[in-house]
Write a protein that holds these residues in place. Structure first.
Motif, PDB file in Angstrom:
ATOM      1  N   GLY A 126       0.804  -1.215   0.000  1.00 24.22           N
ATOM      2  CA  GLY A 126       0.000   0.000   0.000  1.00 24.22           C
ATOM      3  C   GLY A 126       0.837   1.265   0.000  1.00 24.22           C
ATOM      4  N   PHE A 127       0.156   2.362   0.272  1.00 27.13           N
ATOM      5  CA  PHE A 127       0.759   3.686   0.230  1.00 27.13           C
ATOM      6  C   PHE A 127       0.765   4.262   1.643  1.00 27.13           C
ATOM      7  N   TYR A 128       1.927   4.732   2.086  1.00 24.39           N
ATOM      8  CA  TYR A 128       2.134   5.130   3.477  1.00 24.39           C
ATOM      9  C   TYR A 128       2.524   6.601   3.611  1.00 24.39           C
ATOM     10  N   LEU A 129       2.092   7.208   4.721  1.00 25.49           N
ATOM     11  CA  LEU A 129       2.606   8.494   5.155  1.00 25.49           C
ATOM     12  C   LEU A 129       3.725   8.187   6.135  1.00 25.49           C
ATOM     13  N   VAL A 143       7.978   6.894  11.358  1.00 24.05           N
ATOM     14  CA  VAL A 143       6.986   5.851  11.563  1.00 24.05           C
ATOM     15  C   VAL A 143       6.096   5.832  10.324  1.00 24.05           C
ATOM     16  N   ASP A 144       5.962   4.676   9.671  1.00 22.77           N
ATOM     17  CA  ASP A 144       5.127   4.553   8.472  1.00 22.77           C
ATOM     18  C   ASP A 144       3.700   4.202   8.856  1.00 22.77           C
ATOM     19  N   ILE A 145       2.749   5.011   8.353  1.00 25.72           N
ATOM     20  CA  ILE A 145       1.326   4.818   8.640  1.00 25.72           C
ATOM     21  C   ILE A 145       0.619   4.508   7.327  1.00 25.72           C
ATOM     22  N   LEU A 146       0.007   3.333   7.240  1.00 26.47           N
ATOM     23  CA  LEU A 146      -0.704   2.936   6.021  1.00 26.47           C
ATOM     24  C   LEU A 146      -1.894   3.860   5.792  1.00 26.47           C
TER      25      LEU A 146
END
Length: 154
Positions: A126-129, A143-146
């Motif tokens: 998926g794509f993360y912030l 920290v990667d957040i989906l």
């Protein structure tokens, strides 16, 4: 009385003046790995703001694109905002168009410490912030957040 009215008008006018502009930074990274075909791991990106269309670009695995810009943060017209479309071998993001940078305070706080940099990362699932935080020693930490799984839209 007239002098007091002048100063009252002056204070209100100063309060409504545009806030100073600041530098914004947007980075998109392709971290799609572990895919047998490089073609499937490529990321197609199209981004634009109210003033600029950055066009389509193709990011190979481990590549990134960085844009720096001056933000417009004039009350009530907080208008610097970048939106993007993403395509990969795994589909598109759930929302066809995603806001990846906005001067609105709530959005910038989502990006993390400082709020003037937003990092977005494409991965296989998926794509993360990539949120910027600081550890106990004050060093930057990520920290990667989906934010969106890849979906097929036909």
């Amino acid at each position: 009385m007239g002098r007091d009215l002048f100063w009252c008008f002056f204070v209100v006018a100063v309060a409504l003046l545009p806030k100073p502009t600041i530098a914004g930074r947007l980075e998109l990274k392709n971290e799609i790995t572990g895919v047998p075909r490089v073609r499937k791991a490529k990321l197609a990106v199209r981004c634009w703001s109210n003033e600029d269309d950055l066009g389509w670009d193709m990011l190979k695995p481990k590549e990134s694109r960085i844009w720096t810009f001056t933000t417009m943060n004039m009350w009530p017209f907080q208008k610097t905002e970048f939106r993007c479309q993403f395509r990969s071998g795994f589909g598109t993001t759930n929302d066809d168009v995603m806001t990846v940078f906005s001067v609105k305070d709530g959005f910038r706080k989502e990006c993390g410490v400082g709020g003037n940099e937003c990092f977005w990362v494409a991965k296989k699932d998926g794509f993360y912030l990539r949120r910027i935080t600081k550890d106990e020693d004050g060093r930057k930490k990520f920290v990667d957040i989906l934010k969106s799984k890849w979906v097929w839209k036909w």
